[in-house]
Design a protein around this motif. Structure first.
Motif, PDB file in Angstrom:
ATOM      1  N   ASP A   1      -5.218   5.393  -0.431  1.00 45.70           N
ATOM      2  CA  ASP A   1      -5.102   4.263  -1.347  1.00 45.70           C
ATOM      3  C   ASP A   1      -6.463   3.833  -1.887  1.00 45.70           C
ATOM      4  O   ASP A   1      -6.698   3.845  -3.098  1.00 45.70           O
ATOM      5  CB  ASP A   1      -4.419   3.103  -0.617  1.00 45.70           C
ATOM      6  CG  ASP A   1      -4.281   1.866  -1.486  1.00 45.70           C
ATOM      7  OD1 ASP A   1      -4.032   2.026  -2.701  1.00 45.70           O
ATOM      8  OD2 ASP A   1      -4.414   0.748  -0.958  1.00 45.70           O
TER       9      ASP A   1
ATOM     10  N   ARG B   1       0.819  -1.215   0.000  1.00 46.72           N
ATOM     11  CA  ARG B   1       0.000   0.000   0.000  1.00 46.72           C
ATOM     12  C   ARG B   1       0.856   1.270   0.000  1.00 46.72           C
ATOM     13  O   ARG B   1       0.592   2.202  -0.775  1.00 46.72           O
ATOM     14  CB  ARG B   1      -0.914  -0.005   1.228  1.00 46.72           C
ATOM     15  CG  ARG B   1      -1.856   1.200   1.305  1.00 46.72           C
ATOM     16  CD  ARG B   1      -2.763   1.073   2.517  1.00 46.72           C
ATOM     17  NE  ARG B   1      -2.005   1.184   3.765  1.00 46.72           N
ATOM     18  CZ  ARG B   1      -2.488   0.875   4.961  1.00 46.72           C
ATOM     19  NH1 ARG B   1      -3.707   0.395   5.070  1.00 46.72           N
ATOM     20  NH2 ARG B   1      -1.757   1.016   6.039  1.00 46.72           N
TER      21      ARG B   1
ATOM     22  N   THR C   1      -4.962  10.462  -3.519  1.00 50.85           N
ATOM     23  CA  THR C   1      -3.549  10.852  -3.466  1.00 50.85           C
ATOM     24  C   THR C   1      -3.363  12.339  -3.695  1.00 50.85           C
ATOM     25  O   THR C   1      -2.402  12.931  -3.199  1.00 50.85           O
ATOM     26  CB  THR C   1      -2.752  10.060  -4.529  1.00 50.85           C
ATOM     27  OG1 THR C   1      -3.211   8.715  -4.551  1.00 50.85           O
ATOM     28  CG2 THR C   1      -1.271  10.095  -4.218  1.00 50.85           C
TER      29      THR C   1
ATOM     30  N   ARG D   1      -8.380   6.543  -3.667  1.00 49.93           N
ATOM     31  CA  ARG D   1      -7.539   7.236  -4.659  1.00 49.93           C
ATOM     32  C   ARG D   1      -7.533   8.746  -4.427  1.00 49.93           C
ATOM     33  O   ARG D   1      -7.740   9.548  -5.349  1.00 49.93           O
ATOM     34  CB  ARG D   1      -7.996   6.897  -6.074  1.00 49.93           C
ATOM     35  CG  ARG D   1      -7.820   5.405  -6.372  1.00 49.93           C
ATOM     36  CD  ARG D   1      -8.158   5.060  -7.806  1.00 49.93           C
ATOM     37  NE  ARG D   1      -7.964   3.652  -8.038  1.00 49.93           N
ATOM     38  CZ  ARG D   1      -7.097   3.146  -8.930  1.00 49.93           C
ATOM     39  NH1 ARG D   1      -6.360   3.952  -9.651  1.00 49.93           N
ATOM     40  NH2 ARG D   1      -6.976   1.840  -9.093  1.00 49.93           N
TER      41      ARG D   1
ATOM     42  N   ARG E   1       2.355   1.924  -3.347  1.00 52.24           N
ATOM     43  CA  ARG E   1       1.322   2.353  -4.294  1.00 52.24           C
ATOM     44  C   ARG E   1       0.984   3.834  -4.089  1.00 52.24           C
ATOM     45  O   ARG E   1       0.842   4.593  -5.055  1.00 52.24           O
ATOM     46  CB  ARG E   1       0.082   1.481  -4.102  1.00 52.24           C
ATOM     47  CG  ARG E   1      -0.976   1.615  -5.170  1.00 52.24           C
ATOM     48  CD  ARG E   1      -1.907   0.425  -5.201  1.00 52.24           C
ATOM     49  NE  ARG E   1      -2.453   0.075  -3.896  1.00 52.24           N
ATOM     50  CZ  ARG E   1      -2.170  -1.085  -3.271  1.00 52.24           C
ATOM     51  NH1 ARG E   1      -1.368  -1.974  -3.824  1.00 52.24           N
ATOM     52  NH2 ARG E   1      -2.712  -1.344  -2.096  1.00 52.24           N
ATOM     53  N   VAL E   2       0.880   4.267  -2.835  1.00 55.25           N
ATOM     54  CA  VAL E   2       0.572   5.672  -2.545  1.00 55.25           C
ATOM     55  C   VAL E   2       1.679   6.585  -3.063  1.00 55.25           C
ATOM     56  O   VAL E   2       1.420   7.618  -3.686  1.00 55.25           O
ATOM     57  CB  VAL E   2       0.349   5.868  -1.032  1.00 55.25           C
ATOM     58  CG1 VAL E   2       0.307   7.351  -0.675  1.00 55.25           C
ATOM     59  CG2 VAL E   2      -0.949   5.190  -0.590  1.00 55.25           C
TER      60      VAL E   2
END
Length: 498
Positions: free
Chosen positions: A408, A338, A413, A411, A341-342
């Motif tokens: 995450d 995770r 971000t 979404r 991915r972030v």
């Protein structure tokens, strides 16, 4: 003395000398290293890939005239190629199996080193604790409830546990020096361009990443650098040549040096009393060695500098995920952790102009840093803000975990564009290690020295950062401090051999 005890107790220089004199054979050392690995690895979890049989075959044919002939070795599972050996990068993404050796691998083999395993790393080297979904938790041989640091944590664990006397490591934001500080080892982060990364890459993370090793002694670090440094036709640049050999530098007295001490946190975060005690120990050793020491500040290094470093890394992670997707033929963000991915998603939000501006700000701050510290032979500063942490201590918890999960899953971000949210991520990522990335950005060499042991019996090293291209002064200073402190006699207590 048993071969296992010899391997646990001596450095690579001594072991190679014993091989040269015929007192021990390469296959005896390799077999002892493999047996030791099989005994201790269930406790420390430091091996990504075993290459035991390859090692035994190499031990039978190694040139005993090579400088480090027969010395068992480990190569990090990240950023370096060994022909036919899977490289995972600490990730669940399918492994890369190269059909070539990196230049550095070729130089290790030419030196007579015998790799017995690849060492664990956090996913793509992004955490300064070696814990991953793919390989689990790597543990500290001094106390297996604590971290051995990262990202070269597996390398440090294998050396500290007496499996190998030296191990390959790499450093993009402290990844040689943090494990050394946690594990009672010497860890030299070399000058940018000193050791080539080709042909796997020309440079990594905009030149922040360098390769070298974690070792038990200063002389081993120097000897290994003599055998591996130097330009390669595919490398885009090279550090300035040394005036002599690095081994000669480590063997001579440094003379009277002018040293500085920087003890503030560039993030403005808490520094433990043990860390400050370690720094004071280093200062006391330097003064005992006859050096002039004065306190300084580095106003160009603050939260803005650290945020720019972190944003640059995010953009590099985004690019890495693109390259991995290209390699395996499908999107890979669903297969990574995770936090990775972030970071990658945030990196995708940065425009090319923002990345360039960020790098230019970092370079400008680096120039100021180098100019303002040019009159000092080295600057002493911490590596880790706290003693080696309990395993799992840097996992996102409470509100941090909730925020990371929302970023995450939903979404969101883009919220990291807000300074408040990005500042939280920065503090969450770097509260253990405030200082090491400074030299990754500036390209300066810096050496981790295991000067201190905490009241709880855990190592806690500090670093000396030098002028660009001047590893020689650092090695000479560190060797003197090693002699004064006697740190080469300290060994982790895990499964002490008879």
């Amino acid at each position: 003395m048993s071969i296992e005890r010899l391997l646990w107790e001596e450095d690579a220089t001594t072991l190679a000398d014993l091989v040269r004199r015929g007192e021990v054979s390469p296959i005896e050392l390799v077999d002892a290293a493999i047996a030791r690995a099989e005994r201790v690895n269930p406790e420390i979890n430091a091996i990504a890939e075993e290459t035991f049989e390859r090692a035994r075959e190499r031990a039978k044919t190694v040139d005993r005239g090579a400088p480090l002939a027969g010395v068992p070795f480990a190569i990090k599972d990240l950023g370096i190629a060994q022909k036919g050996v899977p490289t995972h990068g600490g990730s669940c993404i399918p492994a890369f199996v190269p059909d070539f050796d990196s230049v550095l691998t070729e130089r290790y083999l030419a030196a007579g080193l015998i790799p017995i395993a690849t060492s664990t790393t956090p996913e793509h080297g992004l955490r300064l604790m070696t814990e991953s979904a793919a390989f689990g938790i790597t543990r500290n041989p001094w106390n297996t409830g604590h971290t051995t640091g990262g990202s070269s944590g597996g390398a440090a664990a294998l050396v500290a546990a007496g499996v190998v006397p030296v191990a390959h490591a790499s450093d993009g934001g402290g990844s040689i020096r943090v494990p050394s500080a946690c594990s009672g080892l010497v860890g030299l982060k070399t000058s940018r361009g000193r050791v080539p990364l080709s042909p796997l890459v020309s440079e990594s993370w905009y030149g922040f990443v360098v390769d070298h090793a974690v070792t038990r002694s200063v002389r081993d670090s120097a000897a290994l650098l003599d055998l591996t440094h130097g330009p390669d036709p595919l490398a885009p640049y090279a550090a300035r040549p040394p005036k002599g050999t690095f081994s000669d530098a480590a063997a001579r007295e440094p003379g009277r040096l002018r040293l500085a001490v920087y003890r503030r946190s560039p993030l403005g975060l808490e520094i433990s009393a043990e860390t400050l005690a370690a720094l004071d120990t280093a200062v006391a050793l330097a003064r005992e060695g006859g050096h002039d020491v004065e306190e300084i500040d580095l106003p160009m290094i603050g939260r803005d500098f650290m945020a720019d470093f972190a944003m640059s890394v995010c953009s590099a992670v985004a690019g890495t995920m693109r390259m991995e997707a290209l390699r395996v033929g499908r999107p890979v963000l669903g297969e990574v952790e995770r936090a990775t991915r972030v970071l990658a998603r945030f990196g995708e939000l940065m425009s090319a102009g923002e990345v360039y501006e960020t790098l230019e700000r970092l370079h400008a701050a680096s120039r100021k840093l180098i100019i303002e510290t040019a009159s000092y032979d080295a600057v002493l500063m911490p590596i880790i803000a706290h003693p080696p942490l309990p395993c799992g201590a840097m996992d996102a918890k409470g509100s941090d975990a909730f925020t990371e999960n929302m970023l995450d899953r939903l979404r969101l971000t883009r919220m990291l564009k807000l300074r408040t949210f990005f500042g939280q991520l920065l503090d969450q990522s770097l509260w253990f290690t405030h200082w090491p990335s400074i030299q990754n950005v500036s390209g300066q060499p810096s050496i981790a020295m295991p000067v201190h042991v905490t009241a709880a019996g855990l190592p806690l090293g500090i670093q000396a950062a030098g002028r660009p291209g001047d590893e020689e002064t650092l090695l000479s200073l560190a060797a003197q401090m090693e002699k004064l402190s006697g740190w080469t006699k300290r060994r982790a207590p895990l499964m002490k051999p008879e």
